[in-house]
Every structure is written in structure tokens, then in C-alpha cells.
Design a protein around this motif. Structure first.
Motif, PDB file in Angstrom:
ATOM      1  N   VAL A  22       1.178  -0.791  -0.360  1.00 22.46           N
ATOM      2  CA  VAL A  22       0.482   0.067  -0.133  1.00 22.46           C
ATOM      3  C   VAL A  22       0.969   1.234  -0.036  1.00 22.46           C
ATOM      4  N   THR A  23       0.776   1.993  -0.639  1.00 25.68           N
ATOM      5  CA  THR A  23       1.530   3.415  -0.907  1.00 25.68           C
ATOM      6  C   THR A  23       0.474   4.807  -0.611  1.00 25.68           C
ATOM      7  N   VAL A  24       0.692   5.201   1.022  1.00 26.97           N
ATOM      8  CA  VAL A  24      -0.404   6.201   0.943  1.00 26.97           C
ATOM      9  C   VAL A  24       0.777   8.039   0.312  1.00 26.97           C
ATOM     10  N   MET A  25      -0.066   8.539  -0.558  1.00 25.84           N
ATOM     11  CA  MET A  25       0.320   9.632  -0.304  1.00 25.84           C
ATOM     12  C   MET A  25      -0.603  11.337  -0.467  1.00 25.84           C
ATOM     13  N   LEU A  26       0.000  12.488   0.190  1.00 26.29           N
ATOM     14  CA  LEU A  26      -1.004  13.048   0.633  1.00 26.29           C
ATOM     15  C   LEU A  26      -1.835  13.509  -1.562  1.00 26.29           C
ATOM     16  N   LYS A  45       4.365   7.412   2.484  1.00 23.81           N
ATOM     17  CA  LYS A  45       5.164   5.676   2.916  1.00 23.81           C
ATOM     18  C   LYS A  45       4.233   4.352   2.361  1.00 23.81           C
ATOM     19  N   VAL A  46       4.818   3.774   2.538  1.00 23.85           N
ATOM     20  CA  VAL A  46       4.546   2.605   2.620  1.00 23.85           C
ATOM     21  C   VAL A  46       4.472   1.274   3.461  1.00 23.85           C
ATOM     22  N   ILE A  47       3.729   0.722   3.349  1.00 21.11           N
ATOM     23  CA  ILE A  47       2.957  -0.552   4.167  1.00 21.11           C
ATOM     24  C   ILE A  47       3.111  -1.881   3.145  1.00 21.11           C
ATOM     25  N   ARG A  79      -3.666   9.906  -0.347  1.00 17.23           N
ATOM     26  CA  ARG A  79      -4.882   8.612  -1.334  1.00 17.23           C
ATOM     27  C   ARG A  79      -4.256   8.027  -1.204  1.00 17.23           C
ATOM     28  N   TRP A  80      -4.695   7.225  -1.560  1.00 23.09           N
ATOM     29  CA  TRP A  80      -3.774   5.506  -1.565  1.00 23.09           C
ATOM     30  C   TRP A  80      -4.429   4.534  -3.176  1.00 23.09           C
ATOM     31  N   GLN A  81      -2.943   3.390  -2.771  1.00 17.35           N
ATOM     32  CA  GLN A  81      -2.778   2.604  -3.787  1.00 17.35           C
ATOM     33  C   GLN A  81      -2.521   1.422  -3.492  1.00 17.35           C
ATOM     34  N   VAL A  82      -2.421   0.040  -3.967  1.00 16.09           N
ATOM     35  CA  VAL A  82      -2.633  -0.629  -3.812  1.00 16.09           C
ATOM     36  C   VAL A  82      -2.208  -1.867  -4.881  1.00 16.09           C
ATOM     37  N   GLU A  83      -0.690  -2.360  -4.701  1.00 12.79           N
ATOM     38  CA  GLU A  83      -0.162  -3.669  -5.515  1.00 12.79           C
ATOM     39  C   GLU A  83      -0.085  -4.939  -4.807  1.00 12.79           C
ATOM     40  N   PHE A  84      -0.047  -5.779  -5.474  1.00 11.67           N
ATOM     41  CA  PHE A  84      -0.114  -6.960  -4.840  1.00 11.67           C
ATOM     42  C   PHE A  84       0.600  -7.876  -5.865  1.00 11.67           C
ATOM     43  N   VAL A  85       2.004  -8.167  -4.573  1.00  9.36           N
ATOM     44  CA  VAL A  85       4.149  -8.355  -5.417  1.00  9.36           C
ATOM     45  C   VAL A  85       3.571  -9.807  -5.047  1.00  9.36           C
TER      46      VAL A  85
END
Length: 80
Positions: A5-9, A40-42, A74-80
């Protein structure tokens, strides 16, 4: 299954940490950096056996409930 999960302003939200990084890069002699946005990256290790669609929905709920402040981020999800 791992979700990143990448979270950015959001655009238009002031980023004082990003501005501090941009300034520090200039002090260190790095030229040409006009703007910096810090985030941040979670990474979440999810239990095996879940269907991809179920995992996507669950991670989205996690983001909305805890991982991101949806008013300013805002957030974005990537499955790795």
C-alpha cells in the motif's frame, strides 16, 4: 499473498516534510529538484487461501479505516 500500500498526500495538500527534503537536497548540492512529495509504504502479508478479489476488498477496507487519512491522503494497492 503480499499487498503493498502506497499512501501519499493528495494534490493541493501542503507537504512540509517534502519541502524540508527538497531544501536539504539543495543544501547538499543536488540541483534541479523542484518539488518533493513524501509518503509512506506499508506491506501486508496476507493469509494464503483468500481469493484475489476478496483480498483486494479487505485491503481497501483497511486503507479506508486505518492506513490512510482519506481526507488528505490517497492510497494505491499493488499485489506483489
Amino acid at each position: 499473498m503480499r499487498a503493498r500500500v502506497t499512501v501519499m498526500l493528495k494534490e493541493g495538500v501542503l507537504d512540509p516534510q517534502g519541502e524540508a527534503i527538497r531544501h536539504a537536497l539543495g543544501v547538499l548540492g543536488f540541483r534541479g529538484v523542484e518539488a518533493v512529495r513524501q509518503g509512506k509504504v506499508i506491506e501486508l502479508d496476507l493469509a494464503p487461501g483468500n481469493a484475489r478479489a476478496d483480498a483486494e476488498a479487505e485491503v481497501a477496507r483497511m486503507c479506508e479505516a486505518l492506513l490512510a487519512n482519506t481526507v488528505i491522503e490517497r492510497w494505491q494497492v499493488e499485489f506483489v
